[in-house]
Scaffold this motif. Sequence first.
Motif, PDB file in Angstrom:
ATOM      1  N   VAL A 264       2.969  -2.780  -5.874  1.00  0.00           N
ATOM      2  CA  VAL A 264       1.707  -3.849  -5.762  1.00  0.00           C
ATOM      3  C   VAL A 264       1.180  -3.325  -4.172  1.00  0.00           C
ATOM      4  N   ALA A 265       1.909  -4.652  -2.773  1.00  0.00           N
ATOM      5  CA  ALA A 265       1.692  -4.478  -2.210  1.00  0.00           C
ATOM      6  C   ALA A 265       0.759  -3.819  -1.387  1.00  0.00           C
ATOM      7  N   THR A 266       2.340  -2.356  -1.135  1.00  0.00           N
ATOM      8  CA  THR A 266       1.764  -0.948  -1.329  1.00  0.00           C
ATOM      9  C   THR A 266       0.043  -0.649  -1.948  1.00  0.00           C
ATOM     10  N   GLY A 294       9.063   3.008  -6.193  1.00  0.00           N
ATOM     11  CA  GLY A 294       8.854   2.067  -5.901  1.00  0.00           C
ATOM     12  C   GLY A 294       9.867   1.810  -7.322  1.00  0.00           C
ATOM     13  N   LEU A 295       9.750   3.093  -8.376  1.00  0.00           N
ATOM     14  CA  LEU A 295      10.869   2.978  -9.180  1.00  0.00           C
ATOM     15  C   LEU A 295      12.401   3.015  -8.961  1.00  0.00           C
ATOM     16  N   PHE A 296      12.664   3.932  -7.278  1.00  0.00           N
ATOM     17  CA  PHE A 296      13.385   4.137  -7.187  1.00  0.00           C
ATOM     18  C   PHE A 296      14.152   3.190  -6.362  1.00  0.00           C
ATOM     19  N   LEU A 297      13.011   2.034  -5.823  1.00  0.00           N
ATOM     20  CA  LEU A 297      13.702   1.090  -5.162  1.00  0.00           C
ATOM     21  C   LEU A 297      14.129  -0.299  -6.283  1.00  0.00           C
ATOM     22  N   GLY A 298      14.016  -0.391  -7.376  1.00  0.00           N
ATOM     23  CA  GLY A 298      14.034  -0.806  -8.237  1.00  0.00           C
ATOM     24  C   GLY A 298      16.122  -0.524  -9.148  1.00  0.00           C
ATOM     25  N   VAL A 299      15.615   0.682  -9.259  1.00  0.00           N
ATOM     26  CA  VAL A 299      16.879   0.776 -10.050  1.00  0.00           C
ATOM     27  C   VAL A 299      18.369   1.567  -9.740  1.00  0.00           C
ATOM     28  N   GLY A 300      17.937   1.812  -7.699  1.00  0.00           N
ATOM     29  CA  GLY A 300      19.977   1.517  -7.352  1.00  0.00           C
ATOM     30  C   GLY A 300      19.814   0.232  -7.149  1.00  0.00           C
ATOM     31  N   PRO A 301      18.884  -0.500  -6.547  1.00  0.00           N
ATOM     32  CA  PRO A 301      19.852  -1.799  -6.753  1.00  0.00           C
ATOM     33  C   PRO A 301      20.677  -2.528  -8.383  1.00  0.00           C
ATOM     34  N   ALA A 302      19.386  -2.344  -9.316  1.00  0.00           N
ATOM     35  CA  ALA A 302      20.137  -3.423 -10.847  1.00  0.00           C
ATOM     36  C   ALA A 302      21.126  -2.507 -10.662  1.00  0.00           C
ATOM     37  N   ILE A 303      21.559  -1.175 -10.244  1.00  0.00           N
ATOM     38  CA  ILE A 303      23.270  -0.553 -10.738  1.00  0.00           C
ATOM     39  C   ILE A 303      24.494  -1.160 -10.439  1.00  0.00           C
ATOM     40  N   ALA A 355       4.720   5.365   3.757  1.00  0.00           N
ATOM     41  CA  ALA A 355       6.614   5.327   4.424  1.00  0.00           C
ATOM     42  C   ALA A 355       6.776   3.459   5.134  1.00  0.00           C
ATOM     43  N   VAL A 356       5.636   3.854   6.410  1.00  0.00           N
ATOM     44  CA  VAL A 356       6.048   2.157   7.105  1.00  0.00           C
ATOM     45  C   VAL A 356       5.682   1.975   5.786  1.00  0.00           C
ATOM     46  N   SER A 357       4.897   1.101   5.134  1.00  0.00           N
ATOM     47  CA  SER A 357       4.733   0.032   4.143  1.00  0.00           C
ATOM     48  C   SER A 357       6.067  -0.055   3.299  1.00  0.00           C
ATOM     49  N   LEU A 358       6.443   1.439   2.665  1.00  0.00           N
ATOM     50  CA  LEU A 358       7.062   1.044   1.786  1.00  0.00           C
ATOM     51  C   LEU A 358       8.741   0.392   2.364  1.00  0.00           C
ATOM     52  N   ILE A 359       9.324   0.660   3.770  1.00  0.00           N
ATOM     53  CA  ILE A 359      10.263   0.027   4.730  1.00  0.00           C
ATOM     54  C   ILE A 359       9.932  -1.324   4.971  1.00  0.00           C
ATOM     55  N   LEU A 360       9.147  -1.714   5.353  1.00  0.00           N
ATOM     56  CA  LEU A 360       9.201  -2.995   5.423  1.00  0.00           C
ATOM     57  C   LEU A 360       8.824  -3.587   4.651  1.00  0.00           C
ATOM     58  N   ALA A 361       8.025  -3.792   3.185  1.00  0.00           N
ATOM     59  CA  ALA A 361       7.852  -4.056   2.008  1.00  0.00           C
ATOM     60  C   ALA A 361       8.820  -4.466   1.537  1.00  0.00           C
ATOM     61  N   SER A 362      10.059  -2.938   1.149  1.00  0.00           N
ATOM     62  CA  SER A 362      11.119  -2.995   0.440  1.00  0.00           C
ATOM     63  C   SER A 362      12.372  -4.200   1.627  1.00  0.00           C
ATOM     64  N   VAL A 363      11.995  -3.885   2.324  1.00  0.00           N
ATOM     65  CA  VAL A 363      13.437  -4.802   3.249  1.00  0.00           C
ATOM     66  C   VAL A 363      12.613  -6.744   3.214  1.00  0.00           C
ATOM     67  N   VAL A 364      11.655  -6.579   3.188  1.00  0.00           N
ATOM     68  CA  VAL A 364      11.003  -8.481   3.177  1.00  0.00           C
ATOM     69  C   VAL A 364      10.512  -8.752   2.201  1.00  0.00           C
ATOM     70  N   PHE A 365      10.517  -7.825   1.375  1.00  0.00           N
ATOM     71  CA  PHE A 365      10.653  -8.711   0.076  1.00  0.00           C
ATOM     72  C   PHE A 365      12.199  -8.730  -1.022  1.00  0.00           C
TER      73      PHE A 365
END
Length: 476
Positions: A264-266, A294-303, A355-365
């Motif tokens: 959503v943020a990106t 976003g699906l990739f960012l959610g699936v990896g940590p969920a596993i 890419a920059v938004s995903l990197i920052l957001a994934s780490v920050v959130f």
Amino acid sequence: MRSLTVRDALGGPWASHWLVWVSLYPPTTLLVLLRETVTPFPEWWWPLLSATVQHLVVGVVIALGAALGRRRHAVLPLAVAGSIWGVAAIVRGVIGGAVAGSVAGVDPEYVFRIITWLVASTLWVPVFVYTLAQFDRRRLLLGSLDAARRELDSARDMTAESADDVQRRLRESVRQTLQPVLDDLQGSLSNSRESLSRRRLEELSAQLSRVHDEVAAVVDAAGNGSGSGSGSGERTDSGERASVRRAFDVRPGRPALTALLVTVATITLIVPDAWRVFGHLAAIEVVVATVVAGLFLGVGPAIALRTGHRVSVFPGQAVTVVSLVFALGAMTQIMLASGIDPITWHGLVIAPLIAVSLILASVVFALASALFRINEEAGQLISETRATIEALTAENDEVREREGRRLAILMHGPIQGRLAACVMALNFHTTAAPDPADEDRVPAMLDSILAHLTDVSADLVALASLDDRAATPEQG
């Protein structure tokens, strides 16, 4: 330990910290470059200059606003902090529009610029500040936890010491404190035997009185157990910080929610400008690429959470990094080869910002969703460790106080008795009316005092080596 509240985090030092300002420069600059892609500036560097000027002015506005706010509030109220960030977003929009209008001769679009910056600021800045504040607190908590564990190990070592060991150590400490003083006094008496005036006897009497008083002070200290505690009655944070790498070792938590927020943020950050500059197809392509990422960012940590026992040997953020690599790869493939927007160079322009938004957001959130819980657990563990230390310290102090009283009973016997007799003999000789016959008794008196002092030294040696239980007088 007290929790870090939302107001503490958002209104504390991190609300206007330079690190927040520096960290947000790359994504805001890329967004300005995207926004001004089709603006007919006379030179290529004008968009970069506009982004830099905007960021510099915003930094000044935030610093001045925070400084003014902290004149009345040590911690800024949330309304004040939000107002500062809102004013900064408005200023950024005004500067960007003014540069575009005055240099390129286009419509400044102040309303569009201000609204998009306000939305981006609302979504990104509070989370960014909160995460950095919690991250800094995690480093402090880890440092305090390390210090508490060292204190606990020390307290356990002291508790393992038996009462007999404590008694022997106290006695040796008393002997080492008093023996040099007694040796010095004996040397003074021996050196003064041939030239003893009444004044010299008064000096020796005063010196011997000081020795007697020092012995009494040592006895009282032993009886009260002073100096034996660990000084842990009041504890504060150690102030030391754990390394950044160690603090980053956070297991992912709530991956689905984190991935949703990142997506959503990106999308909110990029889609308005992508639609305005390149049209609706580019905007749709951004949405699709971001959702897949976003699906990739959610699936990896969920596993990783479901198989935590098998991945626990890896740092927590390693899972996020691996998921992010796959997310970036999928996003890039969609932006460059999906065909949703048939103009490929549009994707080349937008992909770096995504890419920059995903990197920052994934780490920050990801950190924001996990750090509060982890910090609360660390604070609770520190409190429990401190409570254990206090209990062990109280136990250690009780043993030392008890053994100190037993030592005081021994010291009140022949050691202080002999010293008191020496003081009384010298005081009697120096305060009595002058009598020639007394002069003949001085050598004998000195011999008696020296003999007493020699016995006191022998008693101290015996006291230090005496069997603990056998040395205790019978109490009846």
